[in-house]
Design an enzyme around this catalytic site. Structure first.
Site, PDB file in Angstrom:
ATOM      1  N   ASN A  36      54.165  22.508  35.200  1.00 50.35           N
ATOM      2  CA  ASN A  36      54.849  21.731  36.261  1.00 50.35           C
ATOM      3  C   ASN A  36      56.255  21.241  35.303  1.00 50.35           C
ATOM      4  O   ASN A  36      57.450  21.219  35.256  1.00 50.35           O
ATOM      5  CB  ASN A  36      54.573  20.712  37.444  1.00 50.35           C
ATOM      6  CG  ASN A  36      53.770  19.864  36.435  1.00 50.35           C
ATOM      7  OD1 ASN A  36      53.712  19.366  35.010  1.00 50.35           O
ATOM      8  ND2 ASN A  36      53.909  18.573  37.215  1.00 50.35           N
ATOM      9  N   LYS A  71      47.035  23.812  24.236  1.00 56.17           N
ATOM     10  CA  LYS A  71      46.766  24.912  25.085  1.00 56.17           C
ATOM     11  C   LYS A  71      47.742  24.865  26.836  1.00 56.17           C
ATOM     12  O   LYS A  71      47.592  23.655  27.396  1.00 56.17           O
ATOM     13  CB  LYS A  71      45.561  24.656  26.357  1.00 56.17           C
ATOM     14  CG  LYS A  71      45.107  26.055  26.744  1.00 56.17           C
ATOM     15  CD  LYS A  71      43.686  26.172  27.953  1.00 56.17           C
ATOM     16  CE  LYS A  71      44.606  25.664  29.442  1.00 56.17           C
ATOM     17  NZ  LYS A  71      45.590  27.127  29.764  1.00 56.17           N
ATOM     18  N   GLY A  76      46.822  17.340  34.519  1.00 62.72           N
ATOM     19  CA  GLY A  76      46.767  18.206  35.476  1.00 62.72           C
ATOM     20  C   GLY A  76      46.084  17.663  36.839  1.00 62.72           C
ATOM     21  O   GLY A  76      46.348  16.384  36.580  1.00 62.72           O
ATOM     22  N   GLY A 126      40.611  16.676  35.490  1.00 66.60           N
ATOM     23  CA  GLY A 126      40.308  15.818  34.310  1.00 66.60           C
ATOM     24  C   GLY A 126      38.999  15.904  34.703  1.00 66.60           C
ATOM     25  O   GLY A 126      38.369  14.962  33.635  1.00 66.60           O
ATOM     26  N   GLU A 177      46.015  12.084  32.079  1.00 68.61           N
ATOM     27  CA  GLU A 177      47.353  12.246  33.925  1.00 68.61           C
ATOM     28  C   GLU A 177      46.609  12.737  34.494  1.00 68.61           C
ATOM     29  O   GLU A 177      47.276  14.357  34.427  1.00 68.61           O
ATOM     30  CB  GLU A 177      48.462  11.978  32.368  1.00 68.61           C
ATOM     31  CG  GLU A 177      49.779  11.295  33.192  1.00 68.61           C
ATOM     32  CD  GLU A 177      50.493  12.026  34.531  1.00 68.61           C
ATOM     33  OE1 GLU A 177      49.847  11.793  35.897  1.00 68.61           O
ATOM     34  OE2 GLU A 177      50.981  12.753  33.960  1.00 68.61           O
ATOM     35  N   CYS A 198      54.168  14.781  38.810  1.00 61.20           N
ATOM     36  CA  CYS A 198      53.243  13.613  39.052  1.00 61.20           C
ATOM     37  C   CYS A 198      53.998  12.448  39.376  1.00 61.20           C
ATOM     38  O   CYS A 198      53.670  12.294  40.001  1.00 61.20           O
ATOM     39  CB  CYS A 198      52.781  13.173  38.005  1.00 61.20           C
ATOM     40  SG  CYS A 198      53.490  13.154  36.375  1.00 61.20           S
ATOM     41  N   GLN A 250      49.811  27.479  45.296  1.00 58.55           N
ATOM     42  CA  GLN A 250      50.729  26.729  45.387  1.00 58.55           C
ATOM     43  C   GLN A 250      51.158  26.357  46.441  1.00 58.55           C
ATOM     44  O   GLN A 250      50.919  24.653  47.033  1.00 58.55           O
ATOM     45  CB  GLN A 250      51.785  26.362  44.098  1.00 58.55           C
ATOM     46  CG  GLN A 250      50.856  25.575  42.969  1.00 58.55           C
ATOM     47  CD  GLN A 250      50.339  24.271  43.075  1.00 58.55           C
ATOM     48  OE1 GLN A 250      48.903  24.313  42.152  1.00 58.55           O
ATOM     49  NE2 GLN A 250      51.424  23.165  43.783  1.00 58.55           N
ATOM     50  N   GLU A 284      47.343  14.347  46.881  1.00 58.11           N
ATOM     51  CA  GLU A 284      48.964  14.338  46.452  1.00 58.11           C
ATOM     52  C   GLU A 284      49.584  15.881  47.540  1.00 58.11           C
ATOM     53  O   GLU A 284      49.197  16.767  47.459  1.00 58.11           O
ATOM     54  CB  GLU A 284      48.458  14.659  45.301  1.00 58.11           C
ATOM     55  CG  GLU A 284      49.584  14.896  43.996  1.00 58.11           C
ATOM     56  CD  GLU A 284      49.366  15.124  42.411  1.00 58.11           C
ATOM     57  OE1 GLU A 284      48.130  15.706  42.123  1.00 58.11           O
ATOM     58  OE2 GLU A 284      50.439  14.163  41.958  1.00 58.11           O
ATOM     59  N   GLU A 317      50.587   8.279  27.766  1.00 51.71           N
ATOM     60  CA  GLU A 317      51.369   8.733  26.594  1.00 51.71           C
ATOM     61  C   GLU A 317      52.866   7.499  26.429  1.00 51.71           C
ATOM     62  O   GLU A 317      53.127   6.698  27.470  1.00 51.71           O
ATOM     63  CB  GLU A 317      51.942   9.873  27.306  1.00 51.71           C
ATOM     64  CG  GLU A 317      50.655  11.009  28.410  1.00 51.71           C
ATOM     65  CD  GLU A 317      50.800  12.168  27.917  1.00 51.71           C
ATOM     66  OE1 GLU A 317      50.345  12.646  26.918  1.00 51.71           O
ATOM     67  OE2 GLU A 317      50.930  12.858  29.323  1.00 51.71           O
TER      68      GLU A 317
HETATM   69  O1  TXE Z   1      46.324  21.885  37.877  1.00 42.06           O
HETATM   70  P1  TXE Z   1      45.233  21.831  36.681  1.00 42.06           P
HETATM   71  P2  TXE Z   1      46.284  22.937  38.695  1.00 42.06           P
HETATM   72  C1  TXE Z   1      48.467  18.641  40.109  1.00 42.06           C
HETATM   73  C2  TXE Z   1      49.044  18.635  41.838  1.00 42.06           C
HETATM   74  C3  TXE Z   1      48.839  20.072  41.782  1.00 42.06           C
HETATM   75  C4  TXE Z   1      47.295  20.725  41.670  1.00 42.06           C
HETATM   76  C5  TXE Z   1      46.513  21.864  41.369  1.00 42.06           C
HETATM   77  O2  TXE Z   1      48.669  18.684  42.843  1.00 42.06           O
HETATM   78  O3  TXE Z   1      48.556  20.718  43.226  1.00 42.06           O
HETATM   79  O4  TXE Z   1      47.073  19.393  40.807  1.00 42.06           O
HETATM   80  O5  TXE Z   1      47.425  22.409  40.139  1.00 42.06           O
HETATM   81  C6  TXE Z   1      43.923  23.597  32.591  1.00 42.06           C
HETATM   82  N1  TXE Z   1      38.815  23.086  31.554  1.00 42.06           N
HETATM   83  N2  TXE Z   1      48.991  18.891  39.198  1.00 42.06           N
HETATM   84  O6  TXE Z   1      45.493  23.908  39.260  1.00 42.06           O
HETATM   85  O7  TXE Z   1      44.270  23.783  37.099  1.00 42.06           O
HETATM   86  C7  TXE Z   1      45.282  24.635  33.218  1.00 42.06           C
HETATM   87  O8  TXE Z   1      44.881  26.098  32.270  1.00 42.06           O
HETATM   88  C8  TXE Z   1      40.189  22.558  30.777  1.00 42.06           C
HETATM   89  C9  TXE Z   1      49.121  17.390  38.840  1.00 42.06           C
HETATM   90  O9  TXE Z   1      47.595  24.285  37.976  1.00 42.06           O
HETATM   91  O10 TXE Z   1      44.365  20.712  36.489  1.00 42.06           O
HETATM   92  C10 TXE Z   1      46.351  23.799  33.194  1.00 42.06           C
HETATM   93  O11 TXE Z   1      46.856  24.161  31.688  1.00 42.06           O
HETATM   94  N3  TXE Z   1      41.401  23.043  31.272  1.00 42.06           N
HETATM   95  C11 TXE Z   1      49.641  17.480  37.576  1.00 42.06           C
HETATM   96  C12 TXE Z   1      46.222  22.543  32.980  1.00 42.06           C
HETATM   97  O12 TXE Z   1      44.440  22.212  33.040  1.00 42.06           O
HETATM   98  C13 TXE Z   1      41.326  23.626  32.321  1.00 42.06           C
HETATM   99  C14 TXE Z   1      50.845  18.785  36.409  1.00 42.06           C
HETATM  100  C15 TXE Z   1      46.428  22.034  34.792  1.00 42.06           C
HETATM  101  O13 TXE Z   1      45.584  22.941  35.259  1.00 42.06           O
HETATM  102  C16 TXE Z   1      40.126  24.225  33.096  1.00 42.06           C
HETATM  103  C17 TXE Z   1      49.658  19.323  37.508  1.00 42.06           C
HETATM  104  C18 TXE Z   1      38.648  23.931  33.587  1.00 42.06           C
HETATM  105  N4  TXE Z   1      38.006  24.284  33.273  1.00 42.06           N
HETATM  106  C19 TXE Z   1      48.856  20.005  38.609  1.00 42.06           C
HETATM  107  N5  TXE Z   1      41.106  24.494  34.372  1.00 42.06           N
HETATM  108  C20 TXE Z   1      50.446  15.784  36.875  1.00 42.06           C
HETATM  109  N6  TXE Z   1      49.404  14.839  36.525  1.00 42.06           N
HETATM  110  O14 TXE Z   1      51.330  16.179  37.371  1.00 42.06           O
HETATM  111  C21 TXE Z   1      42.041  24.653  34.617  1.00 42.06           C
HETATM  112  N7  TXE Z   1      42.916  23.973  33.110  1.00 42.06           N
END
Ligand code: TXE
Length: 469
Positions: free
Chosen positions: A140, A163, A216, A221, A238, A272, A319, A373, A450
């Site tokens: 994002n 990554k 993420g 998380g 976060e 976020c 999304q 969310e 952060e």
């Molecule tokens: O996030 P992912 P997604 C929220 C928001 C969104 C939802 C899904 O609600 O609709 O999450 O987004 C890595 N082990 N936010 O599916 O999958 C992935 O490759 C380790 C809020 O895109 O959590 C990427 O680099 N890593 C948020 C990162 O995690 C893993 C911002 C985030 O992806 C993994 C984005 C695993 N098993 C989405 N699986 C915010 N905090 O603002 C994926 N990843």
């Protein structure tokens, strides 16, 4: 084809969410690549951790300058892979430089402590960098979030394996190129592109990584924290939010409406700390809602590279589908009134994953758009009768990232800033985060902070030294 992972086993294709065109490809890294990167950054740690802070700062300042000079190219790439309007990308790239400069300016600041005691002698506390750190970042705000992770890690003498998201990795790669050109030794930062399952989990599992910062989804998380736990690495999470905006009776309805629209529709609602729920005092709700509608209706939606565009597409089709089903379910169950939007654009005339700015009013507290969310351009608005009710409803979420209160009454400000359960509380503004202050949330919004010198502290460990002369 839309954003997502592509055709070839070893490569990942990156697509433009505005039109589905191919922007570039990156390698699909493996656990073996992670091992190699950790080994290299581990070796580099020996010299980078001993480099004097002013030397480290010089490289960071120089990189920030180079990035500023290349701002337009970097911003164009960011818009092509992420979708956001060029003006937002320009600000994000400038934000990257600003964060780097901030950390360059404080890199030697946290030096430690000293005291002397008759009983114990000289008492010293050294603050030492902890080693190889990892970062997993989302799509994002890839550049800004990268700066929040890389800035404190490098300034404090640590090294990093990072990554990026598989759907927006290209700007991160271009940014690290500038760091190398500014003199950063190649092995101090390594980027490993690839999937979360493979590369992300290998980072979380790796025993030689001493700290991991993840941004993420909540479920990801939690998975990352579980995998990281047996190695006892410091884990900073976060995980997003469901920020409330409370608009009080004495607020300027016009200013608050402008704030609601920019705080929600910036980055196509995919931030976020975006405003995700509005609670407005019933006494001014009509004026406020009328203006929100006007301002949201004036937003020009389109390809982020086109002139005058205020809002790009949702980052991926999946999304957008997830977002639309939250809205559809809310409407079908008659849990809100649709003021505007709420429908998908005609797919025959539009290849991109666009979504109309959507405003929902009279929203039921149990509606799907209130409880989860909402990561896209959808603004749910409810009214309230008393401040107590507004604060209770604002806190009625598992998230606790940000919240804002719009008023000039000091008694209300004092009560709300104390009672709102969030890591950041704004007054008469929302979403703005300077690099100097900590950023992060309570409850399911995450662990750790952060930004600011607080982030620097997280990447340093205290060593106590007692000398009896
Ligand atoms: O996030 P992912 P997604 C929220 C928001 C969104 C939802 C899904 O609600 O609709 O999450 O987004 C890595 N082990 N936010 O599916 O999958 C992935 O490759 C380790 C809020 O895109 O959590 C990427 O680099 N890593 C948020 C990162 O995690 C893993 C911002 C985030 O992806 C993994 C984005 C695993 N098993 C989405 N699986 C915010 N905090 O603002 C994926 N990843």
């Amino acid at each position: 084809m839309q954003n997502g992972q592509g055709n070839n086993r070893d490569m990942i294709s990156v697509y433009n969410p505005s039109d589905g065109s191919l922007v570039g490809t990156v390698q699909a890294g493996t656990a073996h690549d992670v091992d190699e990167a950790v080994r290299e950054t581990g070796d580099a740690f020996q010299s980078w951790s001993r480099t004097d802070p002013p030397e480290r700062s010089k490289i960071l300042f120089s990189a920030a300058g180079r990035i500023r000079a290349d701002q337009k190219n970097l911003a164009t790439l960011l818009t092509r892979e992420q979708g956001k309007p060029l003006k937002e990308s320009m600000n994000e790239i400038a934000g990257f430089s600003r964060v780097l400069e901030y950390y360059a300016s404080i890199s030697g600041m946290l030096r430690g402590d000293y005291g002397v005691s008759r009983q114990y002698g000289h008492m010293m506390v050294r603050r030492e960098p902890i080693g190889v750190c990892a970062a997993i970042i989302p799509w994002n705000l890839p550049a800004l979030i990268m700066s929040w992770k890389i800035g404190p890690v490098l300034a404090s003498g640590n090294t990093m394996v990072l990554k990026p998201s598989s759907t927006a990795p290209l700007t991160c790669l271009a940014l690290v190129g500038h760091l190398y050109e500014a003199g950063l030794p190649l092995s101090v930062v390594r980027i490993v592109t690839g999937s979360g399952d493979e590369v992300g989990e290998a980072l979380a599992r790796h025993q030689d990584i001493r700290a991991l910062s993840f941004t993420g989804a909540v479920r990801t998380g939690i998975r990352v924290a579980e995998i990281a736990a047996p190695t006892l690495k410091k884990t900073i999470l976060e995980l997003g939010g469901s920020d409330a905006m409370i608009v009080c009776q004495d607020a300027d309805p016009d200013l608050a409406a402008k704030g609601a629209v920019s705080g929600r529709f910036f980055n196509c609602g995919q931030t976020c700390t975006a405003i995700k729920r509005v609670f407005v005092d019933k006494k001014i709700s009509d004026q406020f809602i009328r203006r929100v509608r006007e301002y949201a209706g004036a937003l020009k939606v389109g390809n982020g590279l086109e002139k005058g565009v205020d809002m790009g597409p949702v980052h991926t089709m999946s999304q957008r589908d997830a977002l639309h089903s939250q809205v559809e379910e809310t409407i079908t169950r008659e849990m809100a009134t649709v003021l505007c939007g709420g429908t998908l654009p005609d797919s025959s005339s539009c290849m991109g994953s666009f979504y109309h700015p959507t405003i929902l009013t009279d929203v039921d507290p149990d509606a799907p758009v209130m409880n989860n969310e909402v990561f896209g351009p959808v603004l749910p608005i409810s009214t309230f009768d008393s401040l107590e009710e507004a604060i209770t409803r604002a806190n009625a979420t598992r998230f606790g990232l940000g919240a804002s209160i719009w008023t000039h009454d000091m008694r209300i400000i004092s009560k709300a800033t104390e009672e709102l359960k969030a890591g950041i509380v704004w007054v008469n503004q929302h979403l703005r985060i300077p690099p100097e202050v900590p950023f992060g949330g309570t409850k399911f919004s995450g662990i750790g902070r952060e930004n600011g010198r607080y982030a620097l502290e997280q990447y340093l460990e205290e060593k106590t030294i007692l000398i009896q002369p």
